[in-house]
Design a protein around this motif. Structure first.
Motif, PDB file in Angstrom:
ATOM      1  N   PHE A 221       0.630  -1.212   0.066  1.00  0.00           N
ATOM      2  CA  PHE A 221       0.025  -0.044  -0.018  1.00  0.00           C
ATOM      3  C   PHE A 221       1.049   1.125   0.091  1.00  0.00           C
ATOM      4  N   ARG A 222       2.124   0.863  -0.112  1.00  0.00           N
ATOM      5  CA  ARG A 222       2.898   2.262  -0.120  1.00  0.00           C
ATOM      6  C   ARG A 222       2.569   2.838  -1.706  1.00  0.00           C
ATOM      7  N   ARG A 223       2.797   4.249  -1.751  1.00  0.00           N
ATOM      8  CA  ARG A 223       2.513   4.986  -3.040  1.00  0.00           C
ATOM      9  C   ARG A 223       3.843   4.881  -3.907  1.00  0.00           C
ATOM     10  N   ASP A 224       3.682   4.486  -5.232  1.00  0.00           N
ATOM     11  CA  ASP A 224       4.877   4.460  -6.005  1.00  0.00           C
ATOM     12  C   ASP A 224       4.809   5.685  -7.011  1.00  0.00           C
ATOM     13  N   ILE A 225       5.787   5.400  -8.063  1.00  0.00           N
ATOM     14  CA  ILE A 225       5.803   6.477  -8.789  1.00  0.00           C
ATOM     15  C   ILE A 225       4.423   6.599  -9.751  1.00  0.00           C
ATOM     16  N   PRO A 226       3.784   7.776 -10.104  1.00  0.00           N
ATOM     17  CA  PRO A 226       2.613   7.600 -11.058  1.00  0.00           C
ATOM     18  C   PRO A 226       2.580   6.805 -11.978  1.00  0.00           C
ATOM     19  N   CYS A 227       1.390   6.212 -12.381  1.00  0.00           N
ATOM     20  CA  CYS A 227       1.111   5.318 -13.426  1.00  0.00           C
ATOM     21  C   CYS A 227       1.607   5.885 -14.668  1.00  0.00           C
ATOM     22  N   SER A 228       2.285   5.276 -15.481  1.00  0.00           N
ATOM     23  CA  SER A 228       3.062   5.641 -16.670  1.00  0.00           C
ATOM     24  C   SER A 228       1.793   5.546 -18.018  1.00  0.00           C
ATOM     25  N   LYS A 229       0.515   4.861 -17.601  1.00  0.00           N
ATOM     26  CA  LYS A 229      -0.497   4.760 -18.761  1.00  0.00           C
ATOM     27  C   LYS A 229      -1.292   5.975 -18.212  1.00  0.00           C
ATOM     28  N   CYS A 230      -1.772   6.428 -16.969  1.00  0.00           N
ATOM     29  CA  CYS A 230      -2.985   6.955 -16.998  1.00  0.00           C
ATOM     30  C   CYS A 230      -2.583   8.088 -15.844  1.00  0.00           C
ATOM     31  N   GLY A 231      -1.265   8.054 -15.399  1.00  0.00           N
ATOM     32  CA  GLY A 231      -0.865   9.113 -14.408  1.00  0.00           C
ATOM     33  C   GLY A 231      -1.497   9.141 -13.070  1.00  0.00           C
ATOM     34  N   GLY A 232      -2.114   7.916 -12.693  1.00  0.00           N
ATOM     35  CA  GLY A 232      -2.991   7.699 -11.634  1.00  0.00           C
ATOM     36  C   GLY A 232      -1.845   7.361 -10.387  1.00  0.00           C
ATOM     37  N   GLN A 233      -2.314   7.441  -9.112  1.00  0.00           N
ATOM     38  CA  GLN A 233      -1.291   6.994  -8.122  1.00  0.00           C
ATOM     39  C   GLN A 233      -1.390   5.319  -7.922  1.00  0.00           C
ATOM     40  N   ALA A 234       0.081   5.000  -8.264  1.00  0.00           N
ATOM     41  CA  ALA A 234       0.224   3.535  -8.391  1.00  0.00           C
ATOM     42  C   ALA A 234       0.584   3.131  -6.969  1.00  0.00           C
TER      43      ALA A 234
END
Ligand code: ZN
Length: 138
Positions: free
Chosen positions: A108-121
């Motif tokens: 559940f740690r936040r990673d770098i933003p999603c490369s596809k939609c920019g959402g919070q991965a």
């Protein structure tokens, strides 16, 4: 010398040096047992027991040599090489990425933003990477 990989099977092979050594020990032990029984037959009981003792020890050493040669190295058995991987998922689009585990990773740690939609991965899974042998069995 060139082909080292062919001998590695499920059953570890006994090196020829061990076989030769064990054979020499076996002959030596048999000779001692023979001499022991001969000595016993001719009434030299004390001498016979020495020979028989040496002979039995030789056989024990032979068995030990084979046992040691066949047993796989302990270190390899106890500490298998594992690779830990981290799975990151984007909740918005469901994009999944897998990378090797890094220090500080947790679920559940936040990673770098999603490369596809920019959402919070976020990290959804931290697990051991499946070994090639295991993957083949599935
Ligand atoms: Zn996304």
């Amino acid at each position: 010398m060139g082909d080292r990989g062919s001998g590695r099977g499920v059953i570890p092979q006994v090196p020829w040096v061990v076989i030769l050594g064990a054979l020499a020990l076996g002959v030596f032990s048999l000779l001692n047992l023979y001499l022991g029984f001969q000595a016993y037959a001719s009434g030299r009981a004390e001498q016979a027991s020495y020979y028989i003792l040496i002979g039995s020890m030789g056989f024990a050493a032979m068995g030990y040599m084979f046992f040691r040669a066949r047993a796989p190295p302990l270190r390899r058995t106890l500490i298998p090489r594992v690779e830990v991987v981290t799975t990151i998922e984007c909740p918005s689009c469901g994009l999944k990425r897998v990378r090797s585990f890094e220090r500080g990773d947790y679920i559940f740690r936040r990673d770098i933003p999603c490369s596809k939609c920019g959402g919070q991965a976020v990290i959804t899974r931290i697990h051991r990477k499946r070994l090639p042998e295991e993957a083949r069995q599935l």
